[in-house]
Design an enzyme around this catalytic site. Structure first.
Site, PDB file in Angstrom:
ATOM      1  CG  ASP A  84      -2.072  -1.017   1.036  1.00  0.00           C
ATOM      2  OD1 ASP A  84      -2.485  -1.266  -0.112  1.00  0.00           O
ATOM      3  OD2 ASP A  84      -2.522  -1.558   2.059  1.00  0.00           O
ATOM      4  CE  LYS A 111      -3.381  -3.280  -2.692  1.00  0.00           C
ATOM      5  NZ  LYS A 111      -3.893  -4.047  -1.591  1.00  0.00           N
ATOM      6  NE  ARG A 115      -3.413   1.563  -5.065  1.00  0.00           N
ATOM      7  CZ  ARG A 115      -3.686   1.193  -3.836  1.00  0.00           C
ATOM      8  NH1 ARG A 115      -2.818   0.468  -3.150  1.00  0.00           N
ATOM      9  NH2 ARG A 115      -4.817   1.558  -3.267  1.00  0.00           N
ATOM     10  NE  ARG A 157      -3.319   2.527   0.542  1.00  0.00           N
ATOM     11  CZ  ARG A 157      -3.084   2.896   1.790  1.00  0.00           C
ATOM     12  NH1 ARG A 157      -2.232   3.856   2.035  1.00  0.00           N
ATOM     13  NH2 ARG A 157      -3.696   2.304   2.797  1.00  0.00           N
TER      14      ARG A 157
END
Length: 182
Positions: A84, A111, A115, A157
């Protein structure tokens, strides 16, 4: 501990920063992000680790601006432990002179967004020297980055990582949102 990764990154990257984060949940299995940054030369100190109570511990963390970080290579041994934190780690890597590589990170494709692609697209759009491999990224940091529109692919994120980059660079970036409501 991962909840403070963005604050830690901001302190490392923003000149003159010197912060103390108090009473952070301390989890020995979630230290890979900090351990990796320490190996790179980041000025981080974890102390005041409390005695375990109800299976939990807390600690205090001091973080200082860390101008000269060394590049590092991350592979499968560390990927899952800091999965993460990889987006914010890539932001830090974009400031590090030399080649930082992330391998065996195919999990990042599945995710909240892909990402790997999100990090690559946005940093490349800012002028970073970055390449994407089948399951990772190679960042040759230290290159001047420019303002651009950031697409966070509706992934918190990615959005938070590029907000820290904006703060570190002192830029006024805009964000592109995908319409997920039909």
């Amino acid at each position: 501990m991962f909840n403070v990764s963005f604050i830690i990154a901001g302190a490392i990257l923003i000149p003159g920063s010197n912060i103390t984060i108090k009473k952070v949940l301390y989890n020995k299995k979630r230290l890979a992000f900090i351990t990796t940054l320490l190996k790179m030369g980041a000025q981080i100190n974890i102390y005041n680790i409390s005695k375990e109570k109800n299976g939990m511990q807390a600690c205090d963390i001091d973080v200082n601006y860390s101008q000269k970080l060394s590049p590092i290579h991350i592979c499968s041994d560390n990927i899952m432990e800091m999965i993460d934190e990889i987006p914010i780690f890539c932001i830090i890597a974009s400031f590090v002179i030399g080649e930082t590589s992330i391998k065996d990170a195919k999990e990042l494709k599945y995710k909240e967004s892909n990402r790997l692609k999100a990090i690559y697209d946005n940093l490349k759009g800012m002028g970073a020297n970055i390449s994407m491999t089948n399951n990772g990224l190679i960042i040759n940091g230290g290159k001047k980055l420019y303002n651009t529109t950031i697409n966070h692919y509706n992934d918190h994120r990615i959005a938070m990582s590029f907000e820290i980059l904006r703060l570190a660079l002192g830029l006024n970036m805009t964000y592109e949102y995908e319409d997920i409501i039909n």
